[in-house]
Write a protein that holds these residues in place. Structure first.
Motif, short mmCIF file in Angstrom:
data_model
loop_
_atom_site.label_atom_id
_atom_site.label_comp_id
_atom_site.label_asym_id
_atom_site.label_seq_id
_atom_site.Cartn_x
_atom_site.Cartn_y
_atom_site.Cartn_z
N TYR A 264 30.33 39.02 34.87
CA TYR A 264 31.65 38.88 35.49
C TYR A 264 31.62 39.48 36.89
N ARG A 265 32.21 38.76 37.84
CA ARG A 265 32.33 39.25 39.21
C ARG A 265 33.60 40.10 39.30
N MET A 266 33.42 41.42 39.41
CA MET A 266 34.57 42.32 39.43
C MET A 266 35.31 42.29 40.77
N GLY A 267 34.60 42.01 41.84
CA GLY A 267 35.21 42.00 43.16
C GLY A 267 35.49 40.59 43.64
N ASP A 280 44.01 36.91 37.01
CA ASP A 280 44.91 37.74 36.22
C ASP A 280 44.34 39.16 36.12
N PRO A 281 45.09 40.19 36.49
CA PRO A 281 44.60 41.57 36.39
C PRO A 281 44.15 41.94 34.98
N TYR A 286 39.84 43.53 30.98
CA TYR A 286 39.03 43.14 29.82
C TYR A 286 37.54 43.30 30.13
N TRP A 287 37.13 42.81 31.28
CA TRP A 287 35.72 42.89 31.64
C TRP A 287 35.30 44.28 32.07
#
Length: 369
Positions: A264-267, A280-281, A286-287
């Protein structure tokens, strides 16, 4: 190495649930398909993988800060994808060659990048970001998916040289929809090229979710081309490391391989992107619970291997890497704008002279303003 063109077995593994060896809470998971490739990984080696991930996250944060401060023009963050990059790259042999996209900062770290190598291209300085022949890594590729064709071409050369090297190429879930990626897989399967396709499925192709790219797991596409595949928890550094070892083994035996690393790309997609406009925040939270660094820390602390002292050492190493990165960036001297025309041709060229004059006139408008 096999060079025959007989059909190959094309399993797709892990489509129901990505394969894992460490769960998000830091507990070991029994996975017989990966365990043989992780059996010799010691706690000390896991510590090394953790250190790399911590250093990478700090380098990534510094790259973003440098862009925000106007020192580089762009940065492609990899926060959240540390396990996918470090776990895979640490499995490569030194003479294997990597064809990256633009987000593989962690692969640069593993291949021995110098501080300036991370930012030279993003700052727009002369030459490639690094020496490809020293790093055994092609320059960063901005054109989506083009590097997969380059990797397959190089792999065909490996076959002609009768070497046991492997070419590895990275791309994202969005790139899997590009014609270049699919054409590369056709060639790789047709000629049994020793290439490993690594798809970092970070769930977002800029502002498009992965569901728009594929209604089913991306790893399920590869067998249609005649390429065996495996779908792995890309936030589990041990599982990624084991899966990459498996993939390299297959490639050295004459079969291209496809890995889908579910991460998952957090940024943002790049520093020119604002993910709050489309994400969605709650998804981000979740990730965050699947953080690749936190799960290895939890495992190693439970095993009594990771102490506060070692954690402090890793944090200090990360800060030192960031400091060296910043120092190298700020020390770079940018050439005069017209120098972009220098060295284009060995001999003077009238067309180039006209372009230089046009560009000089354009630059003079800023001076007048």
């Amino acid at each position: 190495m096999s060079t025959h063109l007989d059909p190959i077995t094309v399993p797709a593994v892990g489509l129901d649930q990505p394969l894992s060896l460490i769960d998000p809470r830091g507990r070991r998971v029994h996975e017989p398909r990966l365990e043989p490739y992780a059996a010799d990984v010691t706690s000390a080696q896991l510590l090394d993988l953790l250190r790399d991930m911590i250093v990478l996250r700090r380098i990534d944060a510094e790259g973003i800060a440098l862009q925000r401060q106007g020192q580089v023009g762009l940065w492609a963050p990899c926060n959240g994808q540390e396990a996918a990059q470090i776990g895979s790259a640490r499995a490569f042999r030194a003479d294997d060659i990597v064809f990256p996209s633009y987000r593989e900062t962690g692969v640069l770290l593993v291949r021995g990048a110098q501080p300036g190598d991370y930012v030279r291209a993003w700052r727009g300085e002369e030459g490639a970001a690094f020496d490809p022949w020293v790093m055994h890594m092609a320059p960063l590729q901005i054109i989506i998916g083009a590097q997969t064709l380059h990797a397959v071409g190089y792999a065909l050369g490996i076959m002609h040289d009768r070497s046991d090297q492997v070419a590895i190429t990275y791309f994202g879930d969005g790139a899997s929809s590009q014609g270049d990626v699919n054409e590369a897989m056709v060639f790789a399967a047709s000629y049994h090229a020793p290439v490993v396709f690594i798809c970092q499925n970070n769930h977002w192709a800029i502002s498009e979710p992965v569901a728009v790219q594929s209604q089913h797991p991306i790893a399920g596409r590869a067998p249609g081309f005649g390429i065996p595949s495996m779908r792995v928890d890309g936030n589990d550094v041990l599982a990624v490391h084991a899966a990459t070892r498996w993939a390299l083994e297959q490639a050295r035996n004459g079969s291209p391989v496809f890995l889908e690393l579910v991460t998952y790309r957090m940024g943002p997609h790049t520093t020119a992107d604002d993910p709050t406009r489309y994400r969605d925040p709650a998804e981000l939270e979740y990730w965050r619970g699947k953080d690749p660094i936190a799960r290895v820390e939890a495992l190693l602390r439970a095993e009594g291997v990771l102490s506060d002292e070692i954690s402090a050492e890793f944090a200090a190493a990360a800060d030192e890497a960031a400091m060296q990165l910043r120092a190298a960036c700020l020390a770079m001297v940018t050439r005069e704008p017209l120098a972009v025309f220098d060295g284009v041709y060995a001999e003077p060229h009238t067309g180039l002279a006209e372009e230089r004059a046009d560009y000089a006139r354009y630059l003079s408008t800023f001076a007048e303003a």
